[in-house]
Write an enzyme that holds these catalytic residues in place. Structure first.
Site, short mmCIF file in Angstrom:
data_model
loop_
_atom_site.label_atom_id
_atom_site.label_comp_id
_atom_site.label_asym_id
_atom_site.label_seq_id
_atom_site.Cartn_x
_atom_site.Cartn_y
_atom_site.Cartn_z
N GLY A 43 46.38 -10.12 47.07
CA GLY A 43 45.17 -9.41 47.51
C GLY A 43 45.55 -8.24 48.40
N SER A 46 43.43 -4.30 48.83
CA SER A 46 42.13 -4.00 49.45
C SER A 46 42.00 -4.72 50.79
CB SER A 46 41.02 -4.48 48.49
OG SER A 46 39.75 -4.42 49.11
N ARG A 68 44.58 -8.26 40.84
CA ARG A 68 44.27 -8.17 39.40
C ARG A 68 44.24 -6.72 38.92
NH1 ARG A 68 38.70 -11.17 39.69
NH2 ARG A 68 38.79 -9.78 41.49
N SER A 171 42.69 -18.05 55.75
CA SER A 171 41.47 -18.86 55.72
C SER A 171 40.33 -17.98 56.20
CB SER A 171 41.66 -20.12 56.56
OG SER A 171 40.52 -20.94 56.50
N TYR A 185 32.38 -21.68 49.52
CA TYR A 185 33.41 -20.87 50.19
C TYR A 185 34.09 -21.68 51.30
CZ TYR A 185 35.42 -16.96 52.84
OH TYR A 185 36.27 -16.12 53.51
N LYS A 189 38.04 -22.91 51.77
CA LYS A 189 38.84 -22.51 52.93
C LYS A 189 39.27 -23.72 53.77
CE LYS A 189 38.97 -18.02 52.28
NZ LYS A 189 40.24 -17.33 51.98
#
Ligand SMILES: NC(=O)C1=CN([C@@H]2O[C@H](COP(=O)(O)OP(=O)(O)OC[C@H]3O[C@@H](n4cnc5c(N)ncnc54)[C@H](OP(=O)(O)O)[C@@H]3O)[C@@H](O)[C@H]2O)C=CC1
Ligand SMILES: CCCCCCCCCCCCCCCC(=O)[C@@H](N)CO
Length: 323
Positions: A43, A46, A68, A171, A185, A189
């Site tokens: 990730g 961004s 991705r 997290s 979500y 986490k």
């Protein structure tokens, strides 16, 4: 006599506790160098991941980023080159695809510091949320983290003579306390915490050190999208913790990783949250362990006050809706 008792209570006992904690905290403190080492960030194209990539590159690390979208990776690469003069390696893969992730890890070469940061968040009450979205969050945030760690581990363990390694997991404060609108979500986490605590037991003998990072709301492209869909109560309750910039979170995160901290809070509310939820988590810092022990009772009172306030908001909201 009374003076002696008071001195005992105020100085001797706390000092004895401090000395005791100094000897027993485990794992022992460690320093994780960043300079000239391979930092791999999922990730990393961004938000918080991109800010981390910037920071690691400017501190002299060799940086790889995985996400991705090829285009977003290229944009990130250009932005980092422009700001730091450093070229980062990019890998286009979906963390849900274990084979693709394994190929990326092989191509990237042995990793010293792995930051598992990818994440998706769609806030909605469970009753309204489709199971496809629940599965999406658990797959990307939790199973994707397993895929990435499994792919990186074999080579990370082969680091002979290359100094201590680190695996840091992103997290969220919603991974320390459940919040309205975050059933899926938060579950994904909270799952990372079980993964991290167990994995630290398994990898301490390999000189690999785990960190768990707990940011509050952070201004990122992902957060801007999320904000458009947030139920009002999610907004009200998450407002209990201040908002941060991605660069601020990245600084806290990287500093924490370098100290080998198991739990990394990012703001003052986060510090309170990590004391309130210390539980059976490892703690390397004896002064921090001391603070945890001395403030435990008081922090529990504060936690109960927060719940009182949150349940008040929920009650008020539903009472208004009924009218
Ligand atoms: N922003 C916030 O308020 C907070 C965020 N966090 C956590 O921090 C992390 C980063 O969040 P943030 O920076 O806001 O997110 P962004 O949405 O801005 O960035 C997410 C990054 O993850 C990548 N990513 C998403 N899905 C996948 C996937 N399936 N496989 C590989 N890469 C993927 C994205 O790239 P691409 O889409 O191209 O794959 C992008 O690089 C997340 O884990 C989030 O839960 C925690 C607390 C607060
Ligand atoms: C002693 C007790 C101290 C209590 C302080 C409590 C503060 C709790 C606030 C929780 C905020 C959760 C933000 C989630 C952000 C996130 O992950 C989303 N933006 C998705 O990315």
């Amino acid at each position: 006599m009374a003076d002696l008792n008071l001195a005992y209570l105020l100085f001797v006992l706390p000092l004895a506790l401090l000395v005791f904690l100094y000897f027993i905290v485990r794992p022992r403190p460690v320093r994780i160098p960043i300079k000239n080492r391979h930092v791999f960030i999922t990730g990393g194209s961004s938000g918080i991941g991109l800010a981390l990539a910037h920071r690691a590159a400017s501190e002299g690390a060799r940086v790889s980023i995985l996400a991705r979208s090829h285009d977003k990776l290229e944009d990130a690469k250009h932005a980092i080159r422009l700001a730091t003069g450093v070229d980062v390696a990019t890998f286009a893969a979906d963390v849900r695809d274990a084979d693709a992730v394994r190929r990326a890890a092989e191509e990237a070469g042995p990793i010293d510091v792995l930051v598992v940061n990818q994440g998706v968040f769609v806030p909605e009450e469970l009753e309204k949320q489709g199971l496809d979205e629940v599965k999406f969050m658990v797959d990307v945030n939790l199973i994707g983290s397993f895929n990435m760690i499994k792919a990186a581990l074999p080579e990370m363990k082969n680091r002979e003579g290359r100094g201590p390694g680190s695996i840091a997991l992103m997290s969220s404060q919603a991974g320390q306390v459940g919040i309205y609108g975050y059933t899926a979500y938060s579950a994904s986490k909270f799952g990372l915490r079980g993964l991290a605590e167990s994995l630290q037991h398994e990898l301490i003998a390999e000189d690999i050190h785990i960190s768990l990072i707990f940011p509050p709301d952070t201004n990122t492209p992902g957060f801007i999208e999320e904000s458009k869909k947030r139920p009002p109560l999610t907004r009200i309750i998450t407002g209990s913790s201040g908002e941060m910039k991605a660069e601020e979170v990245a600084k806290k995160a990287l500093d924490g990783i370098k100290c080998g901290s198991f739990i990394i809070p990012c703001n003052f509310e986060g510090l309170l949250l990590s004391i309130a939820t210390a539980g059976l988590s490892p703690q390397r810092s004896f002064p921090m362990a001391f603070v945890e022990v001395l403030t435990a009772g008081l922090i529990r009172v504060a936690a109960l006050c927060f719940q009182w306030n949150w349940y008040g908001s929920i009650e008020k909201y539903y009472a208004q809706k009924q009218q």
